[in-house]
Design a protein around this motif. Structure first.
Motif, mmCIF file in Angstrom:
data_model
loop_
_atom_site.group_PDB
_atom_site.id
_atom_site.type_symbol
_atom_site.label_atom_id
_atom_site.label_comp_id
_atom_site.label_asym_id
_atom_site.label_seq_id
_atom_site.Cartn_x
_atom_site.Cartn_y
_atom_site.Cartn_z
ATOM 1 N N LEU A 111 -79.783 24.850 -68.040
ATOM 2 C CA LEU A 111 -78.549 25.352 -67.427
ATOM 3 C C LEU A 111 -77.971 24.325 -66.456
ATOM 4 O O LEU A 111 -76.765 24.088 -66.428
ATOM 5 N N ALA A 112 -78.843 23.701 -65.664
ATOM 6 C CA ALA A 112 -78.392 22.676 -64.713
ATOM 7 C C ALA A 112 -77.814 21.469 -65.456
ATOM 8 O O ALA A 112 -76.774 20.932 -65.062
ATOM 9 N N ASP A 113 -78.462 21.041 -66.543
ATOM 10 C CA ASP A 113 -77.957 19.921 -67.351
ATOM 11 C C ASP A 113 -76.596 20.250 -67.953
ATOM 12 O O ASP A 113 -75.689 19.413 -67.957
ATOM 13 N N ALA A 114 -76.459 21.467 -68.482
ATOM 14 C CA ALA A 114 -75.189 21.880 -69.079
ATOM 15 C C ALA A 114 -74.081 21.917 -68.027
ATOM 16 O O ALA A 114 -72.959 21.477 -68.289
ATOM 17 N N ALA A 115 -74.386 22.410 -66.832
ATOM 18 C CA ALA A 115 -73.390 22.464 -65.759
ATOM 19 C C ALA A 115 -72.960 21.063 -65.346
ATOM 20 O O ALA A 115 -71.776 20.795 -65.154
ATOM 21 N N ALA A 116 -73.926 20.141 -65.223
ATOM 22 C CA ALA A 116 -73.611 18.759 -64.840
ATOM 23 C C ALA A 116 -72.778 18.080 -65.924
ATOM 24 O O ALA A 116 -71.809 17.380 -65.624
ATOM 25 N N SER A 117 -73.125 18.295 -67.179
ATOM 26 C CA SER A 117 -72.390 17.700 -68.292
ATOM 27 C C SER A 117 -70.956 18.220 -68.328
ATOM 28 O O SER A 117 -70.010 17.452 -68.515
ATOM 29 N N ASN A 118 -70.792 19.526 -68.141
ATOM 30 C CA ASN A 118 -69.443 20.108 -68.138
ATOM 31 C C ASN A 118 -68.618 19.595 -66.972
ATOM 32 O O ASN A 118 -67.425 19.364 -67.114
ATOM 33 N N ALA A 119 -69.253 19.407 -65.815
ATOM 34 C CA ALA A 119 -68.543 18.891 -64.639
ATOM 35 C C ALA A 119 -68.085 17.453 -64.897
ATOM 36 O O ALA A 119 -66.951 17.088 -64.557
ATOM 37 N N ARG A 120 -68.955 16.635 -65.506
ATOM 38 C CA ARG A 120 -68.580 15.247 -65.810
ATOM 39 C C ARG A 120 -67.429 15.216 -66.816
ATOM 40 O O ARG A 120 -66.502 14.410 -66.685
ATOM 41 N N ALA A 121 -67.479 16.075 -67.821
ATOM 42 C CA ALA A 121 -66.405 16.122 -68.817
ATOM 43 C C ALA A 121 -65.090 16.540 -68.168
ATOM 44 O O ALA A 121 -64.034 15.954 -68.448
ATOM 45 N N ARG A 122 -65.139 17.534 -67.295
ATOM 46 C CA ARG A 122 -63.931 17.993 -66.603
ATOM 47 C C ARG A 122 -63.343 16.874 -65.742
ATOM 48 O O ARG A 122 -62.140 16.635 -65.729
ATOM 49 N N GLU A 123 -64.221 16.156 -65.015
ATOM 50 C CA GLU A 123 -63.757 15.044 -64.177
ATOM 51 C C GLU A 123 -63.116 13.951 -65.024
ATOM 52 O O GLU A 123 -62.089 13.379 -64.638
ATOM 53 N N ALA A 124 -63.682 13.651 -66.177
ATOM 54 C CA ALA A 124 -63.111 12.623 -67.055
ATOM 55 C C ALA A 124 -61.730 13.030 -67.547
ATOM 56 O O ALA A 124 -60.797 12.207 -67.560
ATOM 57 N N VAL A 125 -61.572 14.293 -67.930
ATOM 58 C CA VAL A 125 -60.267 14.779 -68.388
ATOM 59 C C VAL A 125 -59.250 14.734 -67.241
ATOM 60 O O VAL A 125 -58.103 14.322 -67.428
ATOM 61 N N GLU A 126 -59.677 15.134 -66.041
ATOM 62 C CA GLU A 126 -58.778 15.107 -64.892
ATOM 63 C C GLU A 126 -58.337 13.678 -64.571
ATOM 64 O O GLU A 126 -57.165 13.438 -64.259
ATOM 65 N N ARG A 127 -59.262 12.714 -64.665
ATOM 66 C CA ARG A 127 -58.901 11.305 -64.413
ATOM 67 C C ARG A 127 -57.931 10.818 -65.484
ATOM 68 O O ARG A 127 -56.969 10.100 -65.201
ATOM 69 N N PHE A 128 -58.152 11.210 -66.725
ATOM 70 C CA PHE A 128 -57.293 10.807 -67.830
ATOM 71 C C PHE A 128 -55.880 11.358 -67.645
ATOM 72 O O PHE A 128 -54.887 10.671 -67.919
ATOM 73 N N LEU A 129 -55.784 12.621 -67.204
ATOM 74 C CA LEU A 129 -54.482 13.259 -67.058
ATOM 75 C C LEU A 129 -53.747 12.848 -65.786
ATOM 76 O O LEU A 129 -52.529 13.048 -65.693
ATOM 77 N N ALA A 130 -54.455 12.257 -64.825
ATOM 78 C CA ALA A 130 -53.822 11.882 -63.535
ATOM 79 C C ALA A 130 -52.940 10.661 -63.673
ATOM 80 O O ALA A 130 -52.927 9.899 -64.532
#
Length: 130
Positions: A111-130
């Motif tokens: 669960l912790a790994d999945a949460a960290a992976s999802n957070a990294r993916a969200r951050e990457a998308v946010e950086r891409f869209l900024a």
């Protein structure tokens, strides 16, 4: 660090096996509500009386799939057994029987790994869209 709710459920499972069905039921419901569709599979066992009364019955099996890890919990006659499988594209590469403590630890880590992976993916998308 594992989710506090998972730790509390693990302690409750170890401490009071008489209420094992209740705790497995709560765990399966929480996971099914929290994880994406298809990540949790719950198999229930219902007696004739439970069917007639409209009850769901007790949890006989719980499978949680997170990434390449599938965690299975079986509840038979008040005895809980766990299994951890490593899978790639539906092919099981390894399978290991584990005790409840190790199963809960593996679930918390997954669960912790999945949460960290999802957070990294969200951050990457946010950086891409900024």
């Amino acid at each position: 660090m594992p989710e506090p709710d998972v730790q509390l459920l693990a302690a409750a499972l170890r401490r009071d096996s008489a209420d094992l069905n209740l705790y497995v039921d709560v765990l399966s419901a929480n996971l099914a509500d929290s994880l994406p569709p298809g990540a949790v599979r719950v198999e229930r066992r219902r007696s004739l009386a439970e069917r007639l009364a409209g009850h769901e019955g007790s949890v006989a099996a719980l499978d949680v799939t997170l990434g390449e890890r599938r965690l299975s919990l079986r509840n038979e006659r008040g005895r809980v057994t766990g299994e951890i499988c490593h899978e790639v594209r539906g092919i099981t590469l390894s399978r290991r029987q584990v005790g409840l403590d190790e199963w809960i630890d593996a679930l918390a880590a997954s669960l912790a790994d999945a949460a960290a992976s999802n957070a990294r993916a969200r951050e990457a998308v946010e950086r891409f869209l900024a």
